[in-house]
Design a protein around this motif. Structure first.
Motif, short mmCIF file in Angstrom:
data_model
loop_
_atom_site.label_atom_id
_atom_site.label_comp_id
_atom_site.label_asym_id
_atom_site.label_seq_id
_atom_site.Cartn_x
_atom_site.Cartn_y
_atom_site.Cartn_z
N TYR A 238 24.85 47.49 43.57
CA TYR A 238 25.55 48.64 43.25
C TYR A 238 25.13 49.25 42.02
O TYR A 238 25.34 48.57 41.04
CB TYR A 238 27.07 48.28 43.16
CG TYR A 238 27.93 48.25 44.59
CD1 TYR A 238 28.52 49.46 44.85
CD2 TYR A 238 28.14 47.03 45.07
CE1 TYR A 238 29.15 49.46 46.02
CE2 TYR A 238 28.66 47.08 46.48
CZ TYR A 238 29.39 48.38 46.68
OH TYR A 238 30.20 48.25 48.19
N THR B 124 18.18 45.63 44.67
CA THR B 124 19.16 46.14 45.29
C THR B 124 20.69 45.63 45.12
O THR B 124 20.79 44.53 44.53
CB THR B 124 19.05 45.84 47.12
OG1 THR B 124 17.73 46.21 47.34
CG2 THR B 124 20.34 46.45 47.83
N SER C 20 17.70 46.83 53.81
CA SER C 20 18.15 48.10 53.98
C SER C 20 19.21 48.15 55.04
O SER C 20 19.58 49.25 55.81
CB SER C 20 16.97 49.12 54.55
OG SER C 20 16.30 48.39 55.66
N VAL D 257 27.25 53.04 44.21
CA VAL D 257 26.68 53.03 45.67
C VAL D 257 25.54 51.90 45.44
O VAL D 257 24.96 51.78 44.82
CB VAL D 257 26.06 54.56 45.86
CG1 VAL D 257 25.38 54.58 47.02
CG2 VAL D 257 26.89 55.67 45.66
N VAL D 258 25.69 51.31 46.76
CA VAL D 258 24.34 50.52 46.88
C VAL D 258 23.29 51.06 47.30
O VAL D 258 23.30 51.72 48.35
CB VAL D 258 24.83 49.35 48.33
CG1 VAL D 258 23.70 48.54 48.47
CG2 VAL D 258 26.01 48.69 47.87
N GLN D 259 22.15 50.91 46.59
CA GLN D 259 21.10 51.39 46.62
C GLN D 259 19.89 50.23 45.92
O GLN D 259 20.12 49.60 45.34
CB GLN D 259 21.00 52.71 45.80
CG GLN D 259 21.39 52.77 44.26
CD GLN D 259 21.42 54.21 43.61
OE1 GLN D 259 20.32 54.69 43.74
NE2 GLN D 259 22.34 54.26 42.78
N THR D 260 18.69 50.75 46.30
CA THR D 260 17.44 49.96 45.94
C THR D 260 16.87 50.58 44.98
O THR D 260 16.40 51.79 45.12
CB THR D 260 16.57 49.53 47.17
OG1 THR D 260 17.42 48.91 48.17
CG2 THR D 260 15.57 48.74 46.81
N ILE D 261 16.68 49.96 43.91
CA ILE D 261 15.70 50.68 42.61
C ILE D 261 14.36 49.87 42.60
O ILE D 261 14.44 48.79 42.59
CB ILE D 261 16.57 50.59 41.40
CG1 ILE D 261 17.58 51.04 41.36
CG2 ILE D 261 15.71 51.23 40.09
CD1 ILE D 261 18.74 51.26 40.04
N ASN E 47 12.14 44.72 43.74
CA ASN E 47 12.89 45.86 43.91
C ASN E 47 14.34 45.31 43.90
O ASN E 47 14.58 44.41 44.60
CB ASN E 47 12.58 46.60 45.14
CG ASN E 47 11.04 47.30 45.37
OD1 ASN E 47 10.78 47.81 44.36
ND2 ASN E 47 10.62 47.06 46.43
N ASP F 75 22.59 48.52 57.14
CA ASP F 75 23.79 49.07 57.10
C ASP F 75 24.96 48.07 56.52
O ASP F 75 26.14 48.71 56.00
CB ASP F 75 24.25 50.06 58.11
CG ASP F 75 23.20 51.09 58.31
OD1 ASP F 75 22.55 51.55 57.35
OD2 ASP F 75 23.20 51.68 59.43
N TYR G 146 22.79 41.17 42.67
CA TYR G 146 21.88 42.02 42.91
C TYR G 146 21.18 41.00 43.65
O TYR G 146 20.85 39.79 43.61
CB TYR G 146 20.89 42.18 41.60
CG TYR G 146 21.82 43.19 40.60
CD1 TYR G 146 22.03 44.58 40.93
CD2 TYR G 146 22.49 42.75 39.48
CE1 TYR G 146 22.68 45.39 39.99
CE2 TYR G 146 23.16 43.45 38.68
CZ TYR G 146 23.06 44.58 38.90
OH TYR G 146 23.94 45.60 37.82
N ALA H 273 26.01 46.88 52.35
CA ALA H 273 26.76 47.26 51.48
C ALA H 273 28.22 46.91 51.35
O ALA H 273 28.85 46.52 50.38
CB ALA H 273 26.86 49.05 51.88
#
Length: 491
Positions: free
Chosen positions: A113, A111, A82, A117-121, A109, A84, A102, A87
């Motif tokens: 794009y 992480t 996580s 947007v860079v995010q974690t699913i 989980n 910063d 990825y 990204a």
């Protein structure tokens, strides 16, 4: 021109043109398919190495970044993604590698794009090939998987992110399509159309060149065949080649030679037939005229006196016998040449046959003043044959020899010791060299005014010999005599 008319569009030229066109089209299509297949295979192998190298580099960077070696409790560090700075890092490496990157932690989980947007699913539902690649990565392996989804081929590789104690903290997953990697597959239709533009004119040119090479000798052979069909048997191909056309031309030349020889033989046979029928007509006409004139003279009472009457009767009897012999020879030759006429085959003792012939020959020679000599056979030979016909064959030659042997000269009859071979040799007038090859012709007639001869005796001899597989050899010198050699087959 033959009954089957020549059709240009069914000629060898057009067939070769079509064949070359089909072959070139198929060759081009196969080459295009093989080229695309090999190019894709080589490209995938190249992308595999590149993507695995990129994944390894990214995994090393993440290992230093997330779990630095100076950290005291390194083995318990949680894979925290996580930060910063992640990204811009992911954006940079995606732009650099051309692949989607990825990062998957131990809790699966993901992480990366998503929607720009860079995010974690958390626990996303992934395609099976991605799940398989991630599972292998957590097992410490570095797989490379290719999978076809729709019309796209996806390339995927994973690399474990480890700490200093080789504990897997997560997995770096790279995925891309062949098209995203820069590979473009050319369609077979495009290859075919482009190749046809080049290959079809080449096919036309090659077809005409090769067809002219093939059709030129065929046209020459066709002209010769038409000439032979028209009766021009002296025609020759004049072709000298070491291939199938040369062999065919040689065979046609042989055929032409044999046809020419057959025509010459037919013409000669026709002339001999005309001569024979002319002679036989004359021979028939003469005795008939004599018999009729004698009968008319006797009937009209012109001939008086017992002696004169008896002389006329004797003349008519002689002419009748001559007619009878001529007719018998004609019938005999006709029967022997008929396929339906069978011989009375039995076991024949050649020595016994020769003794029988010698008795008749001795009486014949004595009547004509010819000295006859017969050597007593030393051996005994048996064979299968018709006794009567074989006796007739030998006596016919002896009778002919006696006719042409002056009185006081010899005629010899003998049997060889080691071979079943009978020799009849006379000291007669001989046969001219140019006539030896024709003495057995059934239409050959050697005219001699001093000797009445039908010209059929030796033809009958040849037919009897042929039916018994006997070989006849003739040797003769004019003024010295003639020798007939009969070689009989062994039993």
């Amino acid at each position: 021109m033959s009954a089957r008319s020549f059709r240009p569009f069914r000629s060898i030229t057009w067939r070769l043109l079509s064949l070359f066109a089909i072959v070139l089209i198929l060759f081009t299509l196969v080459c295009g398919i093989l080229y695309n297949g090999l190019l894709r295979r080589q490209s995938i192998a190249h992308y595999s190495e590149t993507m695995q190298h990129d994944a390894h580099t990214i995994a090393q960077n993440l290992s230093e970044w997330i779990a630095p070696s100076s950290y005291e409790s390194l083995d318990e560090t949680r894979f925290d993604v996580s930060d910063d700075s992640l990204a811009p890092y992911l954006g940079f490496i995606e732009q650099l590698t051309g692949s989607t990157v990825y990062i998957v932690d131990t809790s699966h989980n993901v992480t990366g794009y998503f929607s720009g947007v860079v995010q974690t699913i958390h626990n996303p539902l992934l395609p099976s090939y991605l799940e398989q690649c991630i599972a292998l990565g957590f097992m410490g392996k570095t797989p490379f998987i290719q999978a076809r989804v729709g019309d796209q081929i996806y390339l995927t590789t994973s690399m474990p992110v480890m700490n200093a104690q080789s504990r897997v903290l997560g997995v770096v997953l790279l995925t891309s399509t062949l098209r995203e990697q820069g590979y473009t597959q050319v369609s077979s239709t495009t290859i075919l159309l482009n190749s046809l533009m080049v290959s079809f004119p080449l096919a036309v040119l090659l077809a005409f060149v090769f067809s002219s090479m093939f059709t030129r000798p065929i046209s020459a052979l066709r002209k010769v065949a038409l000439a032979l069909a028209g009766g021009a048997y002296e025609t020759r191909t004049g072709m000298h080649r070491d291939d199938e056309f040369g062999s065919l031309a040689h065979s046609m030349d042989i055929l032409a030679e044999r046809l020419e020889a057959a025509r010459a033989h037919d013409e000669e046979l026709h002339i001999q037939q005309q001569t024979f029928f002319s002679n036989i007509s004359h021979e028939l006409k003469t005795p008939v005229t004599v018999i009729r004139g004698s009968l008319e003279a006797l009937n009209d009472g012109v001939i008086r006196g017992e002696e004169n009457v008896r002389a006329y009767y004797a003349q008519m009897l002689s002419e009748s016998r001559w007619l009878q012999r001529l007719i018998q020879d004609l019938l005999e030759l006709s029967r022997l040449q008929s396929l339906d006429f069978s011989l009375n085959m039995s076991e024949v003792d050649l020595t016994e046959l020769l003794g029988d012939v010698a008795m008749s020959a001795s009486a014949l020679c004595e009547r004509e003043g010819v000295l006859f000599a017969c050597e007593e056979p030393a051996g005994h030979f048996t064979l299968q044959g018709d006794y009567t016909r074989l006796r007739q064959m030998l006596l016919a030659v002896i009778d002919n020899a006696v006719k042409f042997t002056p009185a006081g000269r010899h005629l010899h009859l003998s049997l060889m010791e080691d071979e079943p071979t009978v020799i009849i040799a006379d000291e007669g007038i001989g046969i001219p060299p140019e006539e030896i090859g024709h003495i057995f012709d059934r239409f050959h007639h050697r005219h001699d005014a001093s000797r009445r001869n039908t010209g059929l005796g030796l033809a009958i001899v040849q037919e009897i010999a042929r039916r018994h597989n006997v070989t006849i050899q003739v040797e003769s010198r004019e003024g010295e005599g003639t020798t007939f050699i009969f070689i009989f087959p062994r039993k």
